[in-house]
Design a protein around this motif. Structure first.
Motif, PDB file in Angstrom:
ATOM      1  N   MET A  47      -6.056   3.309   5.610  1.00 47.39           N
ATOM      2  CA  MET A  47      -6.782   4.420   4.979  1.00 47.39           C
ATOM      3  C   MET A  47      -5.895   5.645   4.835  1.00 47.39           C
ATOM      4  SD  MET A  47     -10.526   4.224   6.760  1.00 47.39           S
ATOM      5  CE  MET A  47     -10.504   5.988   6.946  1.00 47.39           C
ATOM      6  N   MET A  48      -5.167   5.947   5.905  1.00 47.42           N
ATOM      7  CA  MET A  48      -4.321   7.146   5.880  1.00 47.42           C
ATOM      8  C   MET A  48      -3.180   6.977   4.890  1.00 47.42           C
ATOM      9  SD  MET A  48      -4.288   7.889   9.953  1.00 47.42           S
ATOM     10  CE  MET A  48      -3.338   9.336   9.921  1.00 47.42           C
ATOM     11  N   THR A  49      -2.607   5.795   4.838  1.00 51.24           N
ATOM     12  CA  THR A  49      -1.504   5.549   3.901  1.00 51.24           C
ATOM     13  C   THR A  49      -1.985   5.731   2.470  1.00 51.24           C
ATOM     14  OG1 THR A  49      -0.677   3.928   5.448  1.00 51.24           O
ATOM     15  CG2 THR A  49       0.294   3.890   3.285  1.00 51.24           C
ATOM     16  N   ARG A  50      -3.192   5.192   2.200  1.00 48.86           N
ATOM     17  CA  ARG A  50      -3.729   5.292   0.832  1.00 48.86           C
ATOM     18  C   ARG A  50      -3.948   6.762   0.461  1.00 48.86           C
ATOM     19  NH1 ARG A  50      -8.206   1.804   1.198  1.00 48.86           N
ATOM     20  NH2 ARG A  50      -6.748   0.217   1.788  1.00 48.86           N
ATOM     21  N   LYS A  51      -4.508   7.513   1.417  1.00 48.72           N
ATOM     22  CA  LYS A  51      -4.778   8.925   1.127  1.00 48.72           C
ATOM     23  C   LYS A  51      -3.462   9.681   0.897  1.00 48.72           C
ATOM     24  CE  LYS A  51      -7.040  13.098   2.484  1.00 48.72           C
ATOM     25  NZ  LYS A  51      -7.796  13.903   3.344  1.00 48.72           N
ATOM     26  N   ALA A  52      -2.483   9.460   1.765  1.00 53.76           N
ATOM     27  CA  ALA A  52      -1.191  10.154   1.613  1.00 53.76           C
ATOM     28  C   ALA A  52      -0.514   9.740   0.308  1.00 53.76           C
ATOM     29  CB  ALA A  52      -0.288   9.838   2.807  1.00 53.76           C
ATOM     30  N   GLN A  53      -0.652   8.468  -0.036  1.00 51.76           N
ATOM     31  CA  GLN A  53      -0.023   8.011  -1.279  1.00 51.76           C
ATOM     32  C   GLN A  53      -0.643   8.722  -2.487  1.00 51.76           C
ATOM     33  OE1 GLN A  53      -0.462   3.846  -2.517  1.00 51.76           O
ATOM     34  NE2 GLN A  53       1.758   3.879  -2.790  1.00 51.76           N
ATOM     35  N   ASN A  54      -1.971   8.838  -2.485  1.00 49.24           N
ATOM     36  CA  ASN A  54      -2.630   9.530  -3.597  1.00 49.24           C
ATOM     37  C   ASN A  54      -2.206  10.988  -3.672  1.00 49.24           C
ATOM     38  OD1 ASN A  54      -3.958   7.284  -4.471  1.00 49.24           O
ATOM     39  ND2 ASN A  54      -5.779   7.650  -3.231  1.00 49.24           N
ATOM     40  N   LEU A  55      -2.090  11.623  -2.508  1.00 46.92           N
ATOM     41  CA  LEU A  55      -1.657  13.030  -2.494  1.00 46.92           C
ATOM     42  C   LEU A  55      -0.239  13.153  -3.051  1.00 46.92           C
ATOM     43  CD1 LEU A  55      -3.048  14.078   1.003  1.00 46.92           C
ATOM     44  CD2 LEU A  55      -3.754  15.038  -1.194  1.00 46.92           C
ATOM     45  N   CYS A  56       0.634  12.237  -2.648  1.00 52.19           N
ATOM     46  CA  CYS A  56       2.018  12.286  -3.148  1.00 52.19           C
ATOM     47  C   CYS A  56       2.045  12.063  -4.664  1.00 52.19           C
ATOM     48  CB  CYS A  56       2.883  11.237  -2.453  1.00 52.19           C
ATOM     49  SG  CYS A  56       3.305  11.661  -0.751  1.00 52.19           S
ATOM     50  N   GLY A  77       8.832   8.846   8.927  1.00 54.17           N
ATOM     51  CA  GLY A  77       7.472   9.139   8.466  1.00 54.17           C
ATOM     52  C   GLY A  77       7.205   8.796   7.010  1.00 54.17           C
ATOM     53  N   PHE A  78       5.976   9.127   6.582  1.00 53.26           N
ATOM     54  CA  PHE A  78       5.529   8.820   5.218  1.00 53.26           C
ATOM     55  C   PHE A  78       6.000   9.941   4.289  1.00 53.26           C
ATOM     56  CE2 PHE A  78       2.700   8.371   1.669  1.00 53.26           C
ATOM     57  CZ  PHE A  78       2.520   7.009   1.567  1.00 53.26           C
ATOM     58  N   VAL A  79       6.781   9.612   3.294  1.00 50.84           N
ATOM     59  CA  VAL A  79       7.339  10.618   2.383  1.00 50.84           C
ATOM     60  C   VAL A  79       7.320  10.057   0.964  1.00 50.84           C
ATOM     61  CG1 VAL A  79       9.388  11.987   1.781  1.00 50.84           C
ATOM     62  CG2 VAL A  79       8.922  11.464   4.168  1.00 50.84           C
ATOM     63  N   ALA A  80       6.908  10.908   0.022  1.00 48.30           N
ATOM     64  CA  ALA A  80       6.963  10.557  -1.398  1.00 48.30           C
ATOM     65  C   ALA A  80       6.300   9.213  -1.698  1.00 48.30           C
ATOM     66  CB  ALA A  80       8.415  10.548  -1.888  1.00 48.30           C
ATOM     67  N   GLY A  81       5.136   9.013  -1.137  1.00 50.98           N
ATOM     68  CA  GLY A  81       4.373   7.790  -1.420  1.00 50.98           C
ATOM     69  C   GLY A  81       4.966   6.534  -0.814  1.00 50.98           C
ATOM     70  N   THR A  82       5.894   6.685   0.124  1.00 54.02           N
ATOM     71  CA  THR A  82       6.554   5.503   0.685  1.00 54.02           C
ATOM     72  C   THR A  82       6.621   5.556   2.206  1.00 54.02           C
ATOM     73  OG1 THR A  82       8.687   6.617   0.497  1.00 54.02           O
ATOM     74  CG2 THR A  82       8.077   5.162  -1.318  1.00 54.02           C
ATOM     75  N   THR A  83       6.592   4.392   2.824  1.00 55.01           N
ATOM     76  CA  THR A  83       6.810   4.295   4.269  1.00 55.01           C
ATOM     77  C   THR A  83       8.319   4.132   4.498  1.00 55.01           C
ATOM     78  OG1 THR A  83       6.679   1.890   4.237  1.00 55.01           O
ATOM     79  CG2 THR A  83       4.598   3.085   4.555  1.00 55.01           C
ATOM     80  N   PRO A  84       8.787   4.365   5.737  1.00 57.23           N
ATOM     81  CA  PRO A  84      10.218   4.162   6.008  1.00 57.23           C
ATOM     82  C   PRO A  84      10.661   2.737   5.652  1.00 57.23           C
ATOM     83  CG  PRO A  84       9.199   5.327   7.824  1.00 57.23           C
ATOM     84  CD  PRO A  84       8.083   4.910   6.913  1.00 57.23           C
ATOM     85  N   TYR A 178      11.153   1.836  -7.506  1.00 58.29           N
ATOM     86  CA  TYR A 178       9.880   2.282  -6.908  1.00 58.29           C
ATOM     87  C   TYR A 178       8.707   1.614  -7.627  1.00 58.29           C
ATOM     88  CZ  TYR A 178       5.811   5.229  -6.127  1.00 58.29           C
ATOM     89  OH  TYR A 178       4.536   5.668  -5.859  1.00 58.29           O
ATOM     90  N   ARG A 179       8.745   1.647  -8.953  1.00 57.61           N
ATOM     91  CA  ARG A 179       7.621   1.064  -9.713  1.00 57.61           C
ATOM     92  C   ARG A 179       7.505  -0.426  -9.456  1.00 57.61           C
ATOM     93  NH1 ARG A 179       9.474   4.448 -14.127  1.00 57.61           N
ATOM     94  NH2 ARG A 179       8.202   6.317 -14.069  1.00 57.61           N
ATOM     95  N   ALA A 180       8.649  -1.087  -9.366  1.00 59.24           N
ATOM     96  CA  ALA A 180       8.613  -2.543  -9.185  1.00 59.24           C
ATOM     97  C   ALA A 180       8.172  -2.928  -7.775  1.00 59.24           C
ATOM     98  CB  ALA A 180       9.998  -3.116  -9.473  1.00 59.24           C
ATOM     99  N   MET A 181       8.521  -2.121  -6.784  1.00 59.83           N
ATOM    100  CA  MET A 181       8.298  -2.555  -5.400  1.00 59.83           C
ATOM    101  C   MET A 181       7.175  -1.844  -4.670  1.00 59.83           C
ATOM    102  SD  MET A 181      12.281  -2.847  -4.182  1.00 59.83           S
ATOM    103  CE  MET A 181      11.933  -3.597  -2.605  1.00 59.83           C
ATOM    104  N   VAL A 182       6.896  -0.596  -5.032  1.00 58.24           N
ATOM    105  CA  VAL A 182       5.990   0.206  -4.204  1.00 58.24           C
ATOM    106  C   VAL A 182       4.786   0.758  -4.949  1.00 58.24           C
ATOM    107  CG1 VAL A 182       5.863   2.175  -2.615  1.00 58.24           C
ATOM    108  CG2 VAL A 182       8.014   0.939  -2.853  1.00 58.24           C
ATOM    109  N   ALA A 183       4.976   1.181  -6.189  1.00 57.92           N
ATOM    110  CA  ALA A 183       3.919   1.920  -6.891  1.00 57.92           C
ATOM    111  C   ALA A 183       2.618   1.138  -6.915  1.00 57.92           C
ATOM    112  CB  ALA A 183       4.364   2.212  -8.322  1.00 57.92           C
ATOM    113  N   PRO A 184       1.482   1.829  -6.835  1.00 63.48           N
ATOM    114  CA  PRO A 184       0.199   1.144  -6.966  1.00 63.48           C
ATOM    115  C   PRO A 184       0.115   0.452  -8.321  1.00 63.48           C
ATOM    116  CG  PRO A 184      -0.092   3.515  -6.597  1.00 63.48           C
ATOM    117  CD  PRO A 184       1.372   3.266  -6.693  1.00 63.48           C
ATOM    118  N   SER A 185      -0.678  -0.604  -8.393  1.00 68.73           N
ATOM    119  CA  SER A 185      -0.678  -1.452  -9.595  1.00 68.73           C
ATOM    120  C   SER A 185      -1.019  -0.682 -10.874  1.00 68.73           C
ATOM    121  CB  SER A 185      -1.613  -2.636  -9.408  1.00 68.73           C
ATOM    122  OG  SER A 185      -2.852  -2.157  -8.953  1.00 68.73           O
TER     123      SER A 185
END
Ligand code: SF4
Length: 191
Positions: A47-56, A77-84, A178-185
């Motif tokens: 839940m927290m990751t999703r919220k932080a990702q949306n904020l980023c 930590g969580f930065v720019a929509g990504t985990t370490p 980023y788009r290929a590996m991390v970005a939401p669909s």
């Protein structure tokens, strides 16, 4: 969407990590989840990751923040929509390595019985070229042979040709990975 931006089209002018600092600094987001984490922690983490990702994604600094976090600094930590872990995988894909930030060194924190720092020996030598090596050893609280060893190492390094710095990837390359590996669909479809 423009190929060199990834922030969602919003009117947001604030950085979520400042406005919701307690979310980004929450221990669950600061440290990677371990394999022994309980189901509740996993749910909360998602839940927290999703919220932080949306904020980023709504952050006006997202593009530059992502580039810095992947290419220039290995921060925790969580930065720019990504985990370490995601940033690590992105770097592997881009073929780059970034040394983790050493905040102890940056802050100048040293242990009491620390090892003699090579750069410190060289710096003091250059700052006091007429001082004897014995005096330098005394200043550093080490033996004369230690000072000599560091200065020999410095001379050997100075004689070597400077290693070529690996080229940094272009912003567009980082965004593509980023788009290929991390970005939401939904972002992948819009790219
Ligand atoms: S993109 Fe970077 S600056 Fe913006 S909210 Fe996320 S972590 Fe903060």
């Amino acid at each position: 969407m423009h190929p060199t931006t990834i922030a969602a089209e919003t009117n947001s002018s604030t950085q979520g990590c400042l406005e919701f600092a307690s979310l980004y600094q929450h221990p669950l987001l600061e440290e990677p989840l371990t394999s022994s984490a309980c189901a509740d922690d996993r749910r909360q983490y998602m839940m927290m990751t999703r919220k932080a990702q949306n904020l980023c994604l709504e952050c006006p600094l997202m593009t530059q923040c992502l580039y810095d976090a992947v290419v220039n600094h290995d921060v925790a930590g969580f930065v720019a929509g990504t985990t370490p872990q995601q940033r690590k995988e992105m770097r592997a894909k881009l073929g780059i390595t970034v040394a983790p930030e050493d905040f102890d060194t940056l802050a100048g924190v040293t242990a009491r019985h620390r090892q003699v720092d090579h750069d410190e020996v060289v710096r003091l030598r250059h700052a006091n070229p007429h001082e004897s090596l014995e005096t330098l050893a005394h200043r550093l609280g080490c033996s004369l042979s230690t000072v000599k060893r560091h200065l020999r190492k410095h001379r050997a390094e100075a004689d070597k040709p400077a290693p070529k710095k690996p080229a940094k990837p272009a912003l567009a390359e980082v965004l593509a990975v980023y788009r290929a590996m991390v970005a939401p669909s939904h972002q992948r479809r819009a790219a």
